[in-house]
Scaffold this active site. Structure first.
Site, PDB file in Angstrom:
ATOM      1  N   SER A 468       0.310  -1.328   0.160  1.00 24.56           N
ATOM      2  CA  SER A 468       0.289  -0.368  -0.264  1.00 24.56           C
ATOM      3  C   SER A 468       0.614   1.418   0.094  1.00 24.56           C
ATOM      4  CB  SER A 468      -0.834   0.124   1.415  1.00 24.56           C
ATOM      5  OG  SER A 468      -1.759   0.775   1.256  1.00 24.56           O
ATOM      6  N   ASP A 479       9.823   6.108  -9.785  1.00 31.74           N
ATOM      7  CA  ASP A 479       9.963   6.531 -10.870  1.00 31.74           C
ATOM      8  C   ASP A 479      10.701   7.833 -11.484  1.00 31.74           C
ATOM      9  OD1 ASP A 479       8.266   4.953 -12.167  1.00 31.74           O
ATOM     10  OD2 ASP A 479       5.940   5.750 -10.913  1.00 31.74           O
ATOM     11  N   LYS A 493      -1.129  -5.085  -3.344  1.00 35.40           N
ATOM     12  CA  LYS A 493      -1.888  -4.216  -3.105  1.00 35.40           C
ATOM     13  C   LYS A 493      -2.370  -2.930  -3.495  1.00 35.40           C
ATOM     14  CE  LYS A 493      -6.156  -2.760   0.582  1.00 35.40           C
ATOM     15  NZ  LYS A 493      -5.786  -1.385  -0.513  1.00 35.40           N
TER      16      LYS A 493
END
Length: 702
Positions: A468, A479, A493
Site C-alpha cells: 500500500s 519513477d 495492493k
C-alpha cells in the site's frame, strides 16, 4: 422440467436431494436480509471499481465460491448434492435481484445436516474404545483436496474421515500425548465444532452467503453483519493489540497476513506471515480450542486478552498441508506501542574494494503513521512518520553520512497522506500517486514543498510484506529516478476501499485504484525492485497475486515528471557485483539453501499415517536444517553444532532471548540483506564518476 420453474426453490432443492433433508426446521432469511441483499448487489454493480455485472457467469461463480466457503476441503457435501445444486447455477443472479435467498439457505441447511451427521459419527468413533488405530501400515491421506472431486459414496466418505481421524491422533501422539489423550482431545475439538454448527443463526448464513458474492468482485470487498461490524474493529492491527498481528480468513483457516513491527508476536519471533492458526488456548496450561472453520471475530476474541497474560496459538506453518504437523506458540500479550513502531536510525560502516570506509545512514520505517487525534487538536508536536524521518535524516547528516538506506521491509502501509509527505522529503514538488475512481476520473496527490529535504544517494529496501503506502513511496522514488529500489517484489495492493452502510450491516467496497506517475498500477504486480533479493516468503501464499479474484495490473496515462537519474546503465554493473559477492557470502548461500529446502518440502500432497516413517521424516528434516546451519557456521568460522539436542536447545534459547529483548533494533551486524544493500550503495559511491560530492550533485539534477 418446465414445471420446476413454477415450484419454489425450496421444493425443487429438496426434490433433488431428498436424503439430505434436515431433521429440524432449517434456518431462513428475514425481510430485512432480503432487502439488504438487493441493496448490496445494487451498490456492487453501481459503485465497485470493477464494473462487473451480476449475470449467468457470475451466478455460476457464486455457486462455486459459496460451496468452497462452506466446504473448502470437500469433506461434507456429496457429488449428488452438488449436482442437485447445479440446476440453479444460472439462477442466482435472478435470486439476488429479487431478494429471494431460499436456495442459498437450503444449500446451507443441507451442509449443516451433513456436518452434524459426520461429526456425530466421528465423535462416536473417538469415544468407542473398541475402535483401534494402528500406525504401522503403508496408508496415507490426501491433504490438499481443493482440486479433488466431490465425494461420491458414503463408503468413500467413511474411508476419508477414518484417515483424517487417524492423522489427528497420530499428530497428537507425536506431539507427546498418549493415544487415549489424543482421542479425548480430538473428541472435544469435534464436539466444539458440532456445537458451533448447531448454534449457527440466520445472520451467520447470511454473512457467509453475501461474502461468497462480494469476493467475486475482489478480495478486499466484504460484507459485515451488524455483529461483525460491532465486534471487529476495521483496523485489525489495533483490534489485535494482544499479539500485534493482522489476520484474515482463508478457506476454513485464520491466516496471518503480517505481523506488526515491535508487537508481541514479532518480538517472540515464531509466528510468520502465511501461518495458519488452528487452535487458541489461554495461559501456559490452558486447553487449546480448535478454531478451524470459526468466524474471524470469534478467533479474535480468543486471542485478545489482558496485558501480561499468555495466549497459546496452535499453528500450521506456511506452506504446510492441511492436517500436517502443527506447533504451539506461546505469546505474552501486550499493547503495540506507537514508539515501538516509530522510525529508528543506525549507522552502517562498510569498506569498498580499496579499503576506504563509507558511513551509511539506515532508517527503518515499520509503518506510515500519524497521530490524527493530535492533528485534530492542532497540536504542533503531533507525531508522524514523515516528521520522525526528517528528524532522523537531520541527525544522520550531522554525522556526515555518505548515503541513506530507507528500509520499508514488512511495512504494511498506513496513511496515504504520510506516503505523499514522506516522498516530499526526497523530490521536488510534483505528483506522487494517481488515484482512479470507479467512474474513470483520475485524481492526483501532489507534493507540498518545492525543494527536497535530502538530496543525497538513496536506496529503498522493500519485500513481499511492503504494501500500500510503502508501494506508493517506493514506486515514486523509482519513477523519478531519485534512488534505487532493492529487495523482493512488494505485496501488490493497489486498491482503495470505503465503507457503505446498508440496511443491515456494512459493505466495504473497492472504489479506486492507485497508479504511479509512470501510469503503472501498483495493483497485483507490486513494485519490482531494480535489484532483486531471494526471499523465503512464498508469493503464491502471500501478496495480492495469491488471491484468485484480485483485480489485474493495468496502466493509465503517465504524468509528465522529471527523471533525476537514469540508472539503466548503472544497474547491470551493480547487479554483476552483487551476484559475484553473494556467491561466496555464507549468509546468502544459507538463505538460498533454505529456500530450496522449503520448496522441496512444499511439494508434498499426501501425509503418511505410518508413525515410524513420520518420525524418520521429522528427524531427517531437523538434521538437514542443522547441516545447512553448520555449513553457514563453518564458512564464518563459528563453532559447529555437535548434535541435534544442542541445535534444538540453542534455538529455544535464542527464541527466549529475542522475546525478552524488547522492541527490535536495527541489526547492522547480522542483517544479511541490509548489509548487502550497504555493499550495493558502496559500489555506487566508489565509482570514479560517483564520489560522495558527485553523487549528491547527480541527485540534485533536474
Amino acid at each position: 422440467m418446465r414445471l420446476l420453474k413454477f415450484l419454489s426453490p425450496f421444493v425443487v432443492l429438496l426434490a433433488v436431494s431428498a436424503s439430505a433433508v434436515p431433521t429440524k426446521a432449517p434456518l431462513t432469511y428475514t425481510t430485512e436480509q432480503s432487502a439488504t441483499a438487493m441493496e448490496l448487489l445494487y451498490r456492487l454493480q453501481d459503485g465497485h471499481f470493477n464494473k462487473q455485472r451480476m449475470n449467468d457467469q457470475l451466478s455460476r461463480d457464486f455457486l462455486d465460491k459459496y460451496l468452497e466457503s462452506l466446504d473448502p476441503a470437500k469433506m461434507f457435501f456429496y457429488d449428488k448434492d452438488v449436482k442437485g445444486f447445479s440446476q440453479y447455477e444460472n439462477e442466482f443472479d435472478n435470486f439476488f435481484n429479487k431478494g429471494d435467498l431460499s436456495v442459498p439457505y437450503q444449500i446451507y441447511a443441507i451442509y449443516q445436516q451433513r456436518v452434524r451427521d459426520r461429526l456425530s459419527n466421528v465423535i462416536a468413533i473417538l469415544e468407542d474404545d473398541t475402535v483401534n488405530f494402528s500406525f504401522d501400515g503403508n496408508d496415507s491421506v490426501e491433504i490438499d483436496r481443493k482440486d479433488a472431486p466431490w465425494i461420491k459414496t458414503m463408503g468413500e466418505a467413511d474411508d476419508l474421515w477414518h484417515k483424517r481421524i487417524k492423522l489427528g491422533v497420530l499428530n497428537l501422539k507425536m506431539a507427546g500425548k498418549t493415544v487415549d489423550e489424543a482421542r479425548e482431545t480430538l473428541a472435544k475439538r469435534y464436539t466444539n465444532q458440532l456445537n458451533r454448527i448447531k448454534q449457527e443463526k440466520s445472520e451467520d448464513v447470511f454473512e457467509i452467503m453475501l461474502n461468497a458474492l462480494t469476493v467475486l468482485f475482489d478480495p478486499h470487498t466484504n460484507y459485515w453483519s451488524p455483529r461483525t461490524n460491532e465486534n471487529f474493529n476495521i483496523n485489525m492491527s489495533k483490534s489485535l493489540e494482544g499479539i500485534g498481528a493482522v489476520l484474515q480468513v482463508e478457506d476454513e483457516f485464520t491466516k496471518v497476513v503480517r505481523l506488526v513491527t515491535g508487537g508481541p508476536a514479532a518480538r517472540q519471533g515464531q509466528l510468520k506471515a502465511a501461518d495458519r492458526i488452528v487452535g487458541v488456548g489461554q495461559g501456559d496450561d490452558g486447553e487449546v480450542i480448535d478454531v478451524v472453520g470459526w468466524r474471524l471475530d470469534e478467533v479474535v476474541q480468543l486471542i485478545r486478552g489482558p496485558k501480561n497474560t499468555v495466549v497459546k496459538l496452535e499453528v500450521l506453518p506456511a506452506g504446510a498441508l492441511s492436517g500436517g504437523e502443527t506447533s504451539v506458540i506461546k505469546i505474552n500479550r501486550d499493547k503495540v506501542k506507537l514508539e515501538d513502531q516509530a522510525a529508528q536510525k543506525a549507522i552502517l560502516e562498510l569498506p569498498d574494494d580499496d579499503g576506504r570506509i563509507y558511513k551509511l545512514g539506515v532508517i527503518q520505517l515499520p509503518d506510515f503513521y500519524i497521530d490524527f487525534d493530535a492533528v485534530m487538536r492542532r497540536d504542533p508536536n503531533y507525531k508522524s512518520s514523515t516528521k520522525d524521518v526528517a528528524r532522523l535524516i537531520q541527525e544522520l547528516e550531522k554525522e556526515k553520512i555518505d548515503g541513506l538506506i530507507l528500509d520499508l521491509r514488512n511495512n504494511g502501509g498506513g496513511s496515504l497522506t504520510e506516503a505523499t509527505s514522506l516522498t516530499d522529503l526526497f523530490i521536488d514538488r510534483g505528483v506522487v500517486v494517481q488515484i482512479k475512481s470507479s467512474d474513470g476520473r483520475v485524481g492526483r496527490q501532489n507534493q507540498a514543498f518545492s525543494r527536497p529535504y535530502y538530496d543525497g544517494p538513496l536506496i529503498v529496501m522493500i519485500n513481499r510484506l511492503s504494501a500500500s503506502a510503502s508501494e506508493i513511496f517506493a514506486g515514486a522514488i523509482q519513477d523519478y529516478g531519485r534512488g534505487l529500489v532493492v529487495g523482493s517484489r512488494s505485496f501488490g495492493k493497489g486498491t482503495v476501499q470505503s465503507v457503505k452502510e446498508l440496511k443491515l450491516g456494512n459493505l466495504k467496497m473497492t472504489e479506486s485504484k492507485f497508479y504511479r506517475v509512470s501510469g503503472d498500477s501498483t495493483q497485483h504486480r507490486g513494485v519490482v525492485p531494480d535489484i532483486s533479493y531471494p526471499t523465503l516468503i512464498d508469493d503464491t501464499e502471500v501478496g495480492e497475486s495469491s488471491y484468485s479474484s484480485a483485480l489485474p495490473w493495468d496502466q493509465i496515462r503517465a504524468v509528465p515528471h522529471p527523471v533525476y537519474n537514469d540508472y539503466s546503465k548503472l544497474v547491470p554493473e551493480l547487479e554483476k557485483k552483487h551476484a559475484k559477492r553473494i556467491k561466496t557470502d555464507p549468509d546468502f548461500v544459507y538463505l538460498l539453501d533454505r529456500i530450496k529446502f522449503v520448496e522441496r518440502n512444499a511439494d508434498q500432497k499426501t501425509i503418511s499415517l505410518n508413525e515410524r516413517k513420520r518420525e524418520e521424516r521429522k528427524l531427517a528434516l531437523e538434521t538437514e536444517s542443522m547441516v545447512l546451519e553448520n555449513e553457514r557456521r563453518k564458512a564464518k568460522g563459528i563453532e559447529l553444532y555437535k548434535s541435534l539436542e544442542e541445535f534444538r536447545k540453542q534455538g529455544e534459547e535464542e527464541q527466549e532471548e529475542q522475546e525478552q529483548a524488547g522492541p527490535p533494533k536495527i541489526d547492522v551486524d547480522g542483517d544479511t540483506l541490509l548489509i548487502e544493500t550497504g555493499n550495493i550503495m558502496v559500489d555506487f559511491l566508489a565509482k570514479p564518476s560517483a564520489s560522495k560530492t558527485d553523487a549528491k550533485e547527480l541527485a540534485k539534477r533536474y
